[in-house]
Every structure is written in structure tokens, then in C-alpha cells.
Write a protein that holds these residues in place. Structure first.
Motif, PDB file in Angstrom:
ATOM      1  N   PHE A   9       0.648  -1.205  -0.442  1.00 20.88           N
ATOM      2  CA  PHE A   9       0.109   0.036  -0.262  1.00 20.88           C
ATOM      3  C   PHE A   9       0.867   1.473  -0.100  1.00 20.88           C
ATOM      4  O   PHE A   9       0.459   2.084  -0.370  1.00 20.88           O
ATOM      5  N   TRP A  10       2.297   1.210   0.652  1.00 23.56           N
ATOM      6  CA  TRP A  10       2.730   2.363   0.941  1.00 23.56           C
ATOM      7  C   TRP A  10       3.654   2.812  -0.338  1.00 23.56           C
ATOM      8  O   TRP A  10       3.675   3.799  -1.009  1.00 23.56           O
ATOM      9  N   ARG A  11       3.841   1.688  -1.540  1.00 20.45           N
ATOM     10  CA  ARG A  11       4.224   1.745  -2.739  1.00 20.45           C
ATOM     11  C   ARG A  11       3.535   1.953  -3.257  1.00 20.45           C
ATOM     12  O   ARG A  11       3.653   3.068  -4.091  1.00 20.45           O
ATOM     13  N   HIS A  12       2.517   2.137  -3.131  1.00 18.70           N
ATOM     14  CA  HIS A  12       1.084   2.356  -4.245  1.00 18.70           C
ATOM     15  C   HIS A  12       1.473   3.918  -4.213  1.00 18.70           C
ATOM     16  O   HIS A  12       0.689   4.842  -5.051  1.00 18.70           O
ATOM     17  N   HIS A  13       1.194   3.899  -2.688  1.00 16.79           N
ATOM     18  CA  HIS A  13       0.983   5.143  -2.796  1.00 16.79           C
ATOM     19  C   HIS A  13       1.474   6.418  -2.434  1.00 16.79           C
ATOM     20  O   HIS A  13       1.590   7.697  -3.782  1.00 16.79           O
ATOM     21  N   ARG A  14       2.953   6.244  -2.688  1.00 15.35           N
ATOM     22  CA  ARG A  14       4.137   6.471  -3.033  1.00 15.35           C
ATOM     23  C   ARG A  14       4.135   6.859  -4.655  1.00 15.35           C
ATOM     24  O   ARG A  14       4.620   7.823  -5.271  1.00 15.35           O
ATOM     25  N   ASP A  15       3.837   5.992  -5.466  1.00 15.20           N
ATOM     26  CA  ASP A  15       4.494   5.635  -7.131  1.00 15.20           C
ATOM     27  C   ASP A  15       3.008   6.682  -6.897  1.00 15.20           C
ATOM     28  O   ASP A  15       2.824   7.324  -8.170  1.00 15.20           O
ATOM     29  N   SER A  16       1.709   6.854  -6.630  1.00 12.84           N
ATOM     30  CA  SER A  16       0.949   7.647  -7.116  1.00 12.84           C
ATOM     31  C   SER A  16       1.185   8.779  -6.965  1.00 12.84           C
ATOM     32  O   SER A  16       1.075   9.865  -7.736  1.00 12.84           O
ATOM     33  N   TRP A  17       1.806   9.261  -6.490  1.00 11.58           N
ATOM     34  CA  TRP A  17       2.517  11.353  -5.584  1.00 11.58           C
ATOM     35  C   TRP A  17       3.283  11.381  -6.915  1.00 11.58           C
ATOM     36  O   TRP A  17       3.532  12.044  -7.344  1.00 11.58           O
ATOM     37  N   LEU A  18       4.177  10.378  -6.699  1.00 12.23           N
ATOM     38  CA  LEU A  18       5.312  10.440  -8.028  1.00 12.23           C
ATOM     39  C   LEU A  18       5.296  10.782  -9.210  1.00 12.23           C
ATOM     40  O   LEU A  18       5.323  11.614 -10.121  1.00 12.23           O
ATOM     41  N   SER A  19       3.534  10.144  -9.719  1.00 13.42           N
ATOM     42  CA  SER A  19       2.736  10.401 -11.418  1.00 13.42           C
ATOM     43  C   SER A  19       2.680  12.170 -11.151  1.00 13.42           C
ATOM     44  O   SER A  19       2.225  12.196 -11.855  1.00 13.42           O
ATOM     45  N   VAL A  20       1.976  12.337 -10.227  1.00 17.24           N
ATOM     46  CA  VAL A  20       1.397  13.420 -10.281  1.00 17.24           C
ATOM     47  C   VAL A  20       3.140  14.734 -10.790  1.00 17.24           C
ATOM     48  O   VAL A  20       3.614  14.690 -10.340  1.00 17.24           O
ATOM     49  N   THR A  21       1.666  15.725 -11.483  1.00 18.19           N
ATOM     50  CA  THR A  21       2.913  16.585 -12.179  1.00 18.19           C
ATOM     51  C   THR A  21       3.011  17.702 -10.987  1.00 18.19           C
ATOM     52  O   THR A  21       1.960  18.364 -10.501  1.00 18.19           O
ATOM     53  N   ASN A  22       3.971  18.635 -11.490  1.00 20.14           N
ATOM     54  CA  ASN A  22       3.859  20.498 -10.698  1.00 20.14           C
ATOM     55  C   ASN A  22       3.761  19.936  -9.248  1.00 20.14           C
ATOM     56  O   ASN A  22       3.496  20.167  -8.476  1.00 20.14           O
ATOM     57  N   VAL A  23       4.708  18.765  -8.683  1.00 17.26           N
ATOM     58  CA  VAL A  23       4.718  18.332  -7.343  1.00 17.26           C
ATOM     59  C   VAL A  23       6.312  17.726  -7.437  1.00 17.26           C
ATOM     60  O   VAL A  23       7.025  17.187  -8.273  1.00 17.26           O
TER      61      VAL A  23
END
Length: 93
Positions: A9-23
């Protein structure tokens, strides 16, 4: 998400943030190894002039009931036993 382990779950959460632009993505180790360069990159990202250079890392106060970790890269060896480490390695691979 209930079928995911905590690490999955942590990896999924982290990867979802890494895919966001302008972050602005920041790793803890970057702040330890090169704080000034990290702050420069952050100020450029935010389009804010960097006014001063940090000369040394200030120590955290241990007042109150809040627990702060040491913030030393690789310190997990003092927190994880071999079983914890093996579980983590198995989950991320």
C-alpha cells in the motif's frame, strides 16, 4: 486496497504521488547530504528567490512529548530486526 500489505500500500501511495505533475519530489537523504542544493531546487521550483544559505543543520529540541527520529540515513538497521528487513525486501521485490 484491503488485499495489499502495508508495504504494498505504501508503494502504491508513493508511486501515485510520483506520477503527479507539478509536485516537487524530495527525498530525505537529499536534505541530509546536500541541504543547500535541495533548498535551491525547491525555491526554483516554487519560483521564489532563495534569500539565505543554510550554514549548518540545527538540532531538534527534545522538549515535550513528541518523538523525533535521529534522521540518519541507514538507521533502519537499529530499528528493523532481520525478520522485518527480510519481510520488507520480499514485499518490495
Amino acid at each position: 486496497y484491503s488485499s495489499l500489505s502495508r508495504i504494498q500500500f505504501w508503494r502504491h501511495h508513493r508511486d501515485s504521488w510520483l506520477s503527479v505533475t507539478n509536485v516537487f519530489h524530495l527525498e530525505f537523504n537529499e536534505t541530509i547530504s546536500n541541504l543547500n542544493e535541495t533548498l535551491k531546487s525547491l525555491s526554483e521550483f516554487m519560483n521564489i528567490p532563495q534569500k539565505e544559505v543554510i550554514k549548518e543543520r540545527k538540532k531538534w529540541s527534545k522538549k515535550g512529548t513528541v518523538y523525533f527520529r535521529k534522521g540518519i540515513p541507514g538507521d533502519y538497521v537499529n530499528e528493523f530486526n532481520q525478520g522485518d528487513y527480510d519481510y520488507y525486501q520480499n514485499e518490495i521485490n
